[in-house]
Design an enzyme around this catalytic site. Structure first.
Site, PDB file in Angstrom:
ATOM      1  CD  GLU A   1       3.367   5.230  -3.431  1.00  0.00           C
ATOM      2  OE1 GLU A   1       3.551   4.997  -2.103  1.00  0.00           O
ATOM      3  OE2 GLU A   1       2.842   4.138  -4.339  1.00  0.00           O
TER       4      GLU A   1
ATOM      5  CG  HIS B   1       8.933   6.052  -3.386  1.00  0.00           C
ATOM      6  ND1 HIS B   1       6.702   6.050  -3.183  1.00  0.00           N
ATOM      7  CD2 HIS B   1       8.484   4.575  -3.685  1.00  0.00           C
ATOM      8  CE1 HIS B   1       6.844   4.982  -4.189  1.00  0.00           C
ATOM      9  NE2 HIS B   1       7.681   4.103  -4.287  1.00  0.00           N
TER      10      HIS B   1
ATOM     11  N   GLY C   1       1.969   0.425  -8.721  1.00  0.00           N
ATOM     12  CA  GLY C   1       0.865  -0.183  -8.082  1.00  0.00           C
ATOM     13  C   GLY C   1      -0.499  -0.430  -8.498  1.00  0.00           C
TER      14      GLY C   1
ATOM     15  CG  ASN D   1       8.341   1.346  -0.472  1.00  0.00           C
ATOM     16  OD1 ASN D   1       8.790   1.355   0.855  1.00  0.00           O
ATOM     17  ND2 ASN D   1       7.981   2.291  -1.362  1.00  0.00           N
ATOM     18  CD1 TRP D   2       8.856  -3.977   3.522  1.00  0.00           C
ATOM     19  CD2 TRP D   2       7.699  -3.727   5.659  1.00  0.00           C
ATOM     20  NE1 TRP D   2       9.639  -5.473   4.132  1.00  0.00           N
ATOM     21  CE2 TRP D   2       9.066  -5.367   5.250  1.00  0.00           C
ATOM     22  CE3 TRP D   2       7.214  -3.901   6.578  1.00  0.00           C
ATOM     23  CZ2 TRP D   2       8.879  -6.119   6.275  1.00  0.00           C
ATOM     24  CZ3 TRP D   2       7.886  -4.915   7.689  1.00  0.00           C
ATOM     25  CH2 TRP D   2       8.527  -5.894   7.450  1.00  0.00           C
ATOM     26  CE  LYS D   3       4.515   1.125  -2.458  1.00  0.00           C
ATOM     27  NZ  LYS D   3       3.865   1.107  -4.064  1.00  0.00           N
TER      28      LYS D   3
ATOM     29  CB  SER E   1       3.100  -3.942 -11.347  1.00  0.00           C
ATOM     30  OG  SER E   1       2.640  -3.296 -11.006  1.00  0.00           O
TER      31      SER E   1
ATOM     32  CD  GLU F   1      10.061   2.458  -7.385  1.00  0.00           C
ATOM     33  OE1 GLU F   1      10.343   1.812  -7.382  1.00  0.00           O
ATOM     34  OE2 GLU F   1       9.749   3.771  -7.118  1.00  0.00           O
TER      35      GLU F   1
ATOM     36  N   GLY G   1       7.440  -3.175  -3.815  1.00  0.00           N
ATOM     37  CA  GLY G   1       6.517  -2.885  -3.187  1.00  0.00           C
ATOM     38  C   GLY G   1       5.191  -4.134  -2.901  1.00  0.00           C
TER      39      GLY G   1
HETATM   40  C1  PEP Z   1       6.829   0.735  -4.983  1.00  0.00           C
HETATM   41  O1  PEP Z   1       6.634   1.428  -4.124  1.00  0.00           O
HETATM   42  O2  PEP Z   1       8.311   1.407  -5.052  1.00  0.00           O
HETATM   43  C2  PEP Z   1       6.352  -0.363  -5.975  1.00  0.00           C
HETATM   44  C3  PEP Z   1       7.785   0.019  -6.930  1.00  0.00           C
HETATM   45  O3  PEP Z   1       5.465  -0.163  -5.988  1.00  0.00           O
HETATM   46  P1  PEP Z   1       4.438  -2.158  -6.942  1.00  0.00           P
HETATM   47  O4  PEP Z   1       6.118  -2.960  -6.607  1.00  0.00           O
HETATM   48  O5  PEP Z   1       3.808  -2.017  -5.550  1.00  0.00           O
HETATM   49  O6  PEP Z   1       4.492  -1.682  -7.985  1.00  0.00           O
END
Ligand code: PEP
Length: 250
Positions: free
Chosen positions: A97, A95, A171, A9-11, A211, A165, A232
């Site tokens: 976010e 998600h 993050g 997931n590039w966000k 993470s 998640e 992410g």
């Molecule tokens: C995500 O955005 O779905 C995610 C898991 O981010 P990260 O790996 O940076 O925690």
């Protein structure tokens, strides 16, 4: 046999030009896998150019969000029809976010999941508890609620992926212990078995996200109920994403 799924997931990262350079390098270096699917979810502005590069290539294309109507007066939104038309196969729905920054509710997410699948794509439904909810012992209750509400009147489970998640791990650099993630994945599989049936539950892909990085991927993938990951930060560099893709179950 079900294939595992490694999704990035590039966000809100990478311009279209940066995306093209990244994907070309990924394609040059990626190995051929029979047991796992690889998915990238770039921002909307990169989807079209990337879709042209990925035609008949071993990486699938996903979107990070969608609206639940095909067209109309919805300023700033992108429809499932538009995504489907350019070859998007997966859409991330709900998600954390989107839930926590943009106020998406389970009711909205339910509409997005249904419309995504109705349009012939797969929905990746994200669920997860916040830190205070975990500390109060409410993890399972929160997950059950999110799943039941987001899947209300939805029966096309073959086209669904669930991503667990935990919000406190996204993050933050704090990963759930593999056993903590496994415990929730087992709970989700049992819940899906109760709502639908055992066969659906066994075939369901349940991803872990929070993470994930080269240092912890092998440990996470050892768990029986972890069928892949949603990544992410660590998917934004080719070397680190390739190492995650190339996980080894020792
Ligand atoms: C995500 O955005 O779905 C995610 C898991 O981010 P990260 O790996 O940076 O925690």
């Amino acid at each position: 046999m079900k294939k595992f799924l490694i999704a990035g997931n590039w966000k809100m990262h990478k311009t279209p030009n940066e995306s093209i350079i990244f994907v070309n390098e990924l394609l040059r270096r990626i190995k051929d896998y029979k047991d796992r699917d690889i998915l990238i979810c770039p921002p909307f502005t990169s989807l079209y150019p990337i879709s042209q590069i990925l035609k008949d290539r071993p990486i699938k294309l996903g979107a990070q969000n969608v609206y639940f109507e095909n067209e109309g007066p919805y300023t700033g939104e992108i429809s499932p029809l538009m995504l489907k038309d350019i070859g998007v196969e997966y859409v991330i729905c709900g998600h954390s976010e989107r839930r926590n920054i943009f106020g998406e509710t389970d009711e909205i997410i339910n509409k997005k999941v249904k419309k995504t699948v109705e349009m012939g794509m797969k929905a990746i439904l994200c669920v997860g508890e916040k830190l205070e909810e975990r500390e109060k012992g409410k993890t399972f209750e929160i997950i059950e609620n999110q799943i039941k509400k987001s899947l209300e009147n939805f029966d096309n489970i073959e086209n669904l992926v669930i991503a667990y998640e935990p919000v406190w791990a996204i993050g933050t650099g704090k990963t759930a212990q593999p056993s903590q993630a496994e415990e929730v994945h087992i709970f989700i599989r049992e819940l899906i078995s109760r709502i639908y049936n055992k066969e659906f539950a066994e075939n369901l892909i349940i991803l872990y996200g929070g993470s994930v990085k080269p240092e912890n991927i092998d440990q996470l993938m050892k768990e029986k109920n972890i069928d892949g990951v949603l990544v992410g930060n660590a998917c934004l560099k080719v070397d680190s994403f390739l190492r995650i893709i190339d996980y080894k179950i020792l």
